[in-house]
Design a protein around this motif. Structure first.
Motif, mmCIF file in Angstrom:
data_model
loop_
_atom_site.group_PDB
_atom_site.id
_atom_site.type_symbol
_atom_site.label_atom_id
_atom_site.label_comp_id
_atom_site.label_asym_id
_atom_site.label_seq_id
_atom_site.Cartn_x
_atom_site.Cartn_y
_atom_site.Cartn_z
ATOM 1 N N TYR A 90 0.826 -1.198 0.000
ATOM 2 C CA TYR A 90 0.000 0.000 0.000
ATOM 3 C C TYR A 90 0.866 1.256 0.000
ATOM 4 O O TYR A 90 0.602 2.199 -0.744
ATOM 5 N N LEU A 91 1.914 1.258 0.835
ATOM 6 C CA LEU A 91 2.819 2.415 0.880
ATOM 7 C C LEU A 91 3.501 2.653 -0.459
ATOM 8 O O LEU A 91 3.618 3.779 -0.927
ATOM 9 N N ILE A 92 3.944 1.574 -1.086
ATOM 10 C CA ILE A 92 4.634 1.689 -2.375
ATOM 11 C C ILE A 92 3.690 2.208 -3.445
ATOM 12 O O ILE A 92 4.013 3.143 -4.188
ATOM 13 N N GLN A 93 2.494 1.614 -3.534
ATOM 14 C CA GLN A 93 1.537 2.033 -4.566
ATOM 15 C C GLN A 93 1.074 3.468 -4.351
ATOM 16 O O GLN A 93 0.906 4.221 -5.311
ATOM 17 N N GLU A 94 0.889 3.856 -3.089
ATOM 18 C CA GLU A 94 0.480 5.231 -2.794
ATOM 19 C C GLU A 94 1.559 6.221 -3.234
ATOM 20 O O GLU A 94 1.266 7.249 -3.843
ATOM 21 N N HIS A 95 2.824 5.897 -2.944
ATOM 22 C CA HIS A 95 3.915 6.796 -3.316
ATOM 23 C C HIS A 95 4.087 6.846 -4.835
ATOM 24 O O HIS A 95 4.254 7.927 -5.403
ATOM 25 N N LEU A 96 4.047 5.705 -5.491
ATOM 26 C CA LEU A 96 4.213 5.674 -6.945
ATOM 27 C C LEU A 96 3.049 6.358 -7.660
ATOM 28 O O LEU A 96 3.208 6.884 -8.754
ATOM 29 N N GLY A 97 1.880 6.365 -7.042
ATOM 30 C CA GLY A 97 0.751 7.074 -7.624
ATOM 31 C C GLY A 97 0.973 8.579 -7.651
ATOM 32 O O GLY A 97 0.568 9.266 -8.592
ATOM 33 N N LYS A 98 1.642 9.099 -6.633
ATOM 34 C CA LYS A 98 1.913 10.538 -6.562
ATOM 35 C C LYS A 98 3.197 10.921 -7.290
ATOM 36 O O LYS A 98 3.276 11.952 -7.938
ATOM 37 N N HIS A 99 4.229 10.105 -7.124
ATOM 38 C CA HIS A 99 5.569 10.415 -7.653
ATOM 39 C C HIS A 99 6.102 9.198 -8.399
ATOM 40 O O HIS A 99 6.929 8.448 -7.874
ATOM 41 N N SER A 100 5.669 9.015 -9.622
ATOM 42 C CA SER A 100 6.024 7.808 -10.373
ATOM 43 C C SER A 100 7.490 7.788 -10.801
ATOM 44 O O SER A 100 8.029 6.744 -11.144
ATOM 45 N N HIS A 101 8.174 8.927 -10.777
ATOM 46 C CA HIS A 101 9.574 8.973 -11.206
ATOM 47 C C HIS A 101 10.545 8.520 -10.119
ATOM 48 O O HIS A 101 11.691 8.243 -10.400
ATOM 49 N N VAL A 102 10.108 8.446 -8.864
ATOM 50 C CA VAL A 102 10.968 7.981 -7.768
ATOM 51 C C VAL A 102 10.700 6.494 -7.583
ATOM 52 O O VAL A 102 9.721 6.100 -6.964
ATOM 53 N N ILE A 103 11.577 5.679 -8.154
ATOM 54 C CA ILE A 103 11.331 4.230 -8.139
ATOM 55 C C ILE A 103 12.133 3.501 -7.060
ATOM 56 O O ILE A 103 11.886 2.337 -6.803
ATOM 57 N N PHE A 104 13.081 4.176 -6.436
ATOM 58 C CA PHE A 104 13.864 3.544 -5.366
ATOM 59 C C PHE A 104 13.236 3.900 -4.038
ATOM 60 O O PHE A 104 13.325 5.028 -3.560
ATOM 61 N N ILE A 105 12.569 2.904 -3.448
ATOM 62 C CA ILE A 105 11.868 3.101 -2.182
ATOM 63 C C ILE A 105 12.373 2.050 -1.217
ATOM 64 O O ILE A 105 12.414 0.867 -1.543
ATOM 65 N N ILE A 106 12.754 2.476 -0.038
ATOM 66 C CA ILE A 106 13.164 1.531 1.004
ATOM 67 C C ILE A 106 12.215 1.724 2.185
ATOM 68 O O ILE A 106 11.934 2.846 2.585
ATOM 69 N N ILE A 107 11.707 0.613 2.690
ATOM 70 C CA ILE A 107 10.746 0.652 3.785
ATOM 71 C C ILE A 107 11.417 0.096 5.030
ATOM 72 O O ILE A 107 11.952 -1.008 5.022
ATOM 73 N N LEU A 108 11.389 0.888 6.088
ATOM 74 C CA LEU A 108 12.006 0.495 7.351
ATOM 75 C C LEU A 108 10.940 0.224 8.399
ATOM 76 O O LEU A 108 9.855 0.779 8.359
ATOM 77 N N ARG A 109 11.300 -0.612 9.337
ATOM 78 C CA ARG A 109 10.428 -0.927 10.476
ATOM 79 C C ARG A 109 11.182 -0.629 11.769
ATOM 80 O O ARG A 109 12.350 -0.274 11.738
ATOM 81 N N ASN A 110 10.503 -0.802 12.883
ATOM 82 C CA ASN A 110 11.121 -0.503 14.180
ATOM 83 C C ASN A 110 12.419 -1.257 14.386
ATOM 84 O O ASN A 110 13.379 -0.721 14.921
ATOM 85 N N TYR A 111 12.474 -2.519 13.965
ATOM 86 C CA TYR A 111 13.665 -3.331 14.216
ATOM 87 C C TYR A 111 14.828 -2.982 13.296
ATOM 88 O O TYR A 111 15.941 -3.440 13.505
ATOM 89 N N ASP A 112 14.602 -2.161 12.278
ATOM 90 C CA ASP A 112 15.695 -1.740 11.403
ATOM 91 C C ASP A 112 16.498 -0.586 11.991
ATOM 92 O O ASP A 112 17.607 -0.322 11.544
ATOM 93 N N LEU A 113 15.943 0.124 12.951
ATOM 94 C CA LEU A 113 16.561 1.355 13.417
ATOM 95 C C LEU A 113 17.661 1.188 14.467
ATOM 96 O O LEU A 113 18.570 1.995 14.498
ATOM 97 N N PRO A 114 17.615 0.192 15.356
ATOM 98 C CA PRO A 114 18.677 0.104 16.367
ATOM 99 C C PRO A 114 20.060 -0.101 15.760
ATOM 100 O O PRO A 114 20.204 -0.603 14.646
ATOM 101 N N ARG A 115 21.070 0.278 16.517
ATOM 102 C CA ARG A 115 22.447 0.201 16.044
ATOM 103 C C ARG A 115 22.882 -1.220 15.694
ATOM 104 O O ARG A 115 23.687 -1.424 14.808
ATOM 105 N N ARG A 116 22.349 -2.184 16.383
ATOM 106 C CA ARG A 116 22.778 -3.570 16.147
ATOM 107 C C ARG A 116 22.358 -4.074 14.761
ATOM 108 O O ARG A 116 22.888 -5.059 14.276
#
Length: 134
Positions: A90-116
């Protein structure tokens, strides 16, 4: 008796919406990875979009300038999304609907943020743009 007036200048405050704070942390985590790419000579440089700036209005959080000779002068637009509910499509389709030229999208979650988990984040971003790197 005279009352002392409190300083009324701008102060850095956290927004009540935790998602806003987490998005900034997600972008900061990607900025650290891009800084590492630059130090290793994989990219020329990167620009981090200012909030409500021109790059941000175009739908990109980062502009990555490539170093490889055949791509010299070209750049990649990268959008960073933070997701807590698990519906990435849903996040990807919503973003591509508004900005179709930005094709590099990275999705992060809570567990991606800690230093480890920085090494895993480094690898994810590397896998996303490795075809364009040196």
């Amino acid at each position: 008796m005279k009352r002392r007036r409190r300083w009324q200048g701008k102060r850095h405050r956290r927004k009540r919406n935790n998602n806003f704070v987490q998005i900034n942390h997600a972008e900061a985590a990607i900025a650290r990875v891009l800084k590492r790419f630059r130090q290793q000579g994989l990219i020329k440089r990167y620009l981090w979009a200012r909030k409500n700036g021109e790059l941000d209005a175009d739908g990109a959080d980062f502009l990555i300038y490539l170093k490889k000779e055949i791509y010299d002068g070209l750049s990649l637009s990268l959008q960073v999304k933070f997701n807590t509910n698990g519906d990435d499509n849903y996040l990807i389709q919503e973003h591509l609907g508004k900005h179709s030229h930005v094709i590099f999208i990275i999705i992060l979650r809570n567990y991606d943020l800690p230093r480890r988990n920085r090494e895993q984040l480094y690898q994810r971003l590397f896998d996303l743009i490795k075809n364009y790197l040196v």
